[in-house]
Design an enzyme around this catalytic site. Structure first.
Site, mmCIF file in Angstrom:
data_model
loop_
_atom_site.group_PDB
_atom_site.id
_atom_site.type_symbol
_atom_site.label_atom_id
_atom_site.label_comp_id
_atom_site.label_asym_id
_atom_site.label_seq_id
_atom_site.Cartn_x
_atom_site.Cartn_y
_atom_site.Cartn_z
ATOM 1 N N ASP A 1 37.911 112.150 43.678
ATOM 2 C CA ASP A 1 36.621 112.664 43.201
ATOM 3 C C ASP A 1 36.439 114.114 43.626
ATOM 4 O O ASP A 1 37.040 114.575 44.597
ATOM 5 C CB ASP A 1 35.447 111.810 43.701
ATOM 6 C CG ASP A 1 35.266 111.808 45.218
ATOM 7 O OD1 ASP A 1 36.285 111.814 45.945
ATOM 8 O OD2 ASP A 1 34.108 111.803 45.688
ATOM 9 N N GLU B 1 34.718 110.027 48.224
ATOM 10 C CA GLU B 1 34.688 110.774 49.483
ATOM 11 C C GLU B 1 33.541 111.764 49.503
ATOM 12 O O GLU B 1 32.856 111.922 50.515
ATOM 13 C CB GLU B 1 36.023 111.508 49.706
ATOM 14 C CG GLU B 1 36.213 112.040 51.120
ATOM 15 C CD GLU B 1 35.540 113.372 51.400
ATOM 16 O OE1 GLU B 1 35.310 113.693 52.570
ATOM 17 O OE2 GLU B 1 35.217 114.115 50.433
HETATM 18 N N1 BES Z 1 37.874 118.077 52.228
HETATM 19 C C1 BES Z 1 36.522 118.133 52.650
HETATM 20 C C2 BES Z 1 36.410 118.268 54.165
HETATM 21 C C3 BES Z 1 36.678 119.679 54.586
HETATM 22 C C4 BES Z 1 35.675 120.606 54.470
HETATM 23 C C5 BES Z 1 37.899 120.077 55.011
HETATM 24 C C6 BES Z 1 35.910 121.922 54.801
HETATM 25 C C7 BES Z 1 38.148 121.399 55.327
HETATM 26 C C8 BES Z 1 37.148 122.326 55.217
HETATM 27 C C9 BES Z 1 35.815 116.888 52.170
HETATM 28 O O1 BES Z 1 36.126 116.599 50.831
HETATM 29 C C10 BES Z 1 34.332 117.134 52.190
HETATM 30 O O2 BES Z 1 33.870 117.946 51.448
HETATM 31 N N2 BES Z 1 33.604 116.387 52.996
HETATM 32 C C11 BES Z 1 32.188 116.359 52.949
HETATM 33 C C12 BES Z 1 31.785 115.008 53.420
HETATM 34 C C13 BES Z 1 30.411 114.563 53.010
HETATM 35 C C14 BES Z 1 30.125 114.714 51.559
HETATM 36 C C15 BES Z 1 30.182 113.142 53.455
HETATM 37 C C16 BES Z 1 31.623 117.467 53.830
HETATM 38 O O3 BES Z 1 32.220 117.847 54.825
HETATM 39 O O4 BES Z 1 30.562 117.962 53.461
HETATM 40 MN MN MN Z 2 38.139 116.703 50.488
HETATM 41 MN MN MN Z 3 34.959 118.006 49.532
#
Ligand code: BES
Ligand code: MN
Ligand code: MN
Length: 452
Positions: A85, A150
């Site tokens: 997603d 996710e």
């Molecule tokens: N891949 C990201 C996490 C991430 C963010 C890794 C910045 C490296 C740098 C993941 O898909 C993400 O966006 N996570 C969300 C989680 C939330 C929606 C529960 C986040 O961190 O906001």
């Molecule tokens: Mn991610």
């Molecule tokens: Mn993300």
């Protein structure tokens, strides 16, 4: 196998482009069919690289895709996790090229999901393909688990995991969904922040009012909401919610020293972001503020008249979305309770408050001593021809800590992205070079991990 990857690289780019054309935005109801399409595309990928037991599990939300190859007797099992997603694309007019019409430009692939996480997860599919096509087998057992929620907090996988522990049982979880510390720098991430995401809705009078006839006699929800928000943090950048910091694990001297050894420039970041200077919690350097300290941010705020020109109105409602990034051992549900209690305690009687907990996830700190981590560091060093650095991350991948707790599997966060790749933002992209590094790192990891 390296030759195999190199000679097929052009085809892989075409395959990745097809993957990126699918508008798999998990948060929007109107993309439900795209999500099903995308899950089926992932399942096809699994079958094409030779995985078995490929299954698209239906959930209350979006499908979870699973596939495995379990014929490496006596060898460890790797669970590869990723998410198909993507985030919404607005504001659309800021994209130089349509978000779901991928193009190659300046050695990068540009599209929503190019990095997060379609592009990053793709490398693992291709390393498995190379093994299967060239050698006819894998050096370790492998399971792929690719979810579609996710970006909305993994609600379905959270329920699926405890019910399918046997199916998902593994020694480590291999994930490429984080950033490298710097370009061409192999990076293993051992910490992620957690998250509590709240919404506050303030209601005042039962309808919008003339701000002259009523202003001064009745609470204005926007004013009151602003007052509440302004009381969440103090001037030193500390969060004022009572007991908020109670469970925060203090940084050790060793970790603080390590952070200070990483080459990092505040000036450069400020320049890149177009701000005069950085700002954050007193007493901590930027890397500590980002990786190891909890924060609170307003993500959105609405209320009253926002169109062109002036309208004298005292609105009936105003609302704000507020996220808190958490660090070990803060508990997202407990933080949500503390937040609500505090907000209610500072709100005046003249307004009605609705506080809701939208979603959250626990923070992660994973051990660096596990054999899988050692194999991963070796593998990335071999792929990049440079020494691996160990970092924490400010973002969140809430399910990872559940893998560690429930499956007792060590997370390996082997990110191939860069913080400048514009994930969640217009003009998301991914370096083709990093796509290649990803395939190689994955390949070497499976090799290295089979030796121990
Ligand atoms: N891949 C990201 C996490 C991430 C963010 C890794 C910045 C490296 C740098 C993941 O898909 C993400 O966006 N996570 C969300 C989680 C939330 C929606 C529960 C986040 O961190 O906001
Ligand atoms: Mn991610
Ligand atoms: Mn993300």
């Amino acid at each position: 196998m390296i030759n195999y990857l190199n000679s097929n690289f052009e085809n892989y780019i075409e395959e990745l482009k097809d993957f990126l054309r699918i508008k798999s935005i998990s948060s929007k109801e109107e993309h439900k069919d795209d999500m099903i399409n995308c899950a089926n595309n992932v399942a096809d990928k699994m079958r094409n690289i030779g995985l078995e037991n490929v299954n698209v599990f239906q959930t209350e939300g979006h499908p979870i895709v699973y596939g495995d190859w379990l014929h490496a007797k006596g060898k460890p099992t790797v669970l590869v996790y990723g998410h198909y997603d993507v985030q919404p694309v607005d504001p659309l007019d800021l994209w130089d090229n349509p978000p779901f019409d991928p193009i190659i430009k300046d050695g990068k692939i540009w599209a929503r999901g190019a990095n997060d996480d379609k592009g990053q997860m793709f490398g693992h599919f291709k390393s498995v393909e190379a093994f299967m096509k060239v050698k006819g087998e894998l050096p370790v057992n492998i399971k792929f688990l690719i979810e579609g929620e996710e970006e909305i907090g993994s609600p379905s996988l959270t329920k699926f995991l405890p019910k399918n522990k046997d199916l998902l049982k593994a020694d480590c979880v291999l994930i490429s969904d984080t950033s490298m510390f710097a370009p061409d720098t192999p990076t293993i991430t051992y910490g992620l922040r957690g998250l509590t995401y709240m919404e506050i809705e303030v209601t005042g009078p039962n309808r919008d009012l003339h701000s002259g006839s009523f202003g001064g006699a009745v609470a204005n929800p926007i004013n009151e909401l602003a007052k509440i928000i302004s009381q969440l943090q103090d001037k030193r950048g500390k969060i004022k919610i009572p007991n908020f910091y109670d469970d925060v694990v203090k940084l050790t001297k060793k970790e603080r020293d390590n952070f200070r050894k990483l080459k990092y420039s505040d000036k450069q970041l400020a320049q890149e972001l177009g701000v005069k200077q950085l700002q954050g919690e007193e007493g901590y350097i930027t890397l500590e503020r980002l990786w190891a300290r909890p924060t609170l941010d307003c993500n959105g705020i609405v209320g009253g008249y926002t169109e062109k020109g002036a309208k004298t109105v005292l609105p009936s409602k105003a609302s704000a979305k507020i996220s808190m990034r958490l660090v070990p051992n803060q508990d997202p549900k407990n933080i949500a309770k503390l937040f609500e209690k505090y907000v209610r305690s500072i709100a005046p009687k003249s307004i009605q408050l609705n506080v809701s907990d939208l979603h959250g996830g626990s923070p992660l700190l994973s051990p660096l001593t596990d054999k899988a981590v050692i194999a991963a560091a070796k593998a990335t060093e071999k792929a990049f021809g440079k020494k691996t650095v160990y970092t924490r991350e400010g973002g969140s991948i809430p399910i990872v800590v559940e893998f560690m707790k429930q499956l007792k599997a060590t997370p390996i966060l082997m990110g191939m992205g860069l913080d400048t790749d514009n994930i969640h933002s217009p003009n998301e992209h991914f370096l083709l070079k990093n796509l290649k590094y990803g395939m190689l790192s994955s390949l070497y990891f499976l090799e290295e991990y089979s030796k121990i």
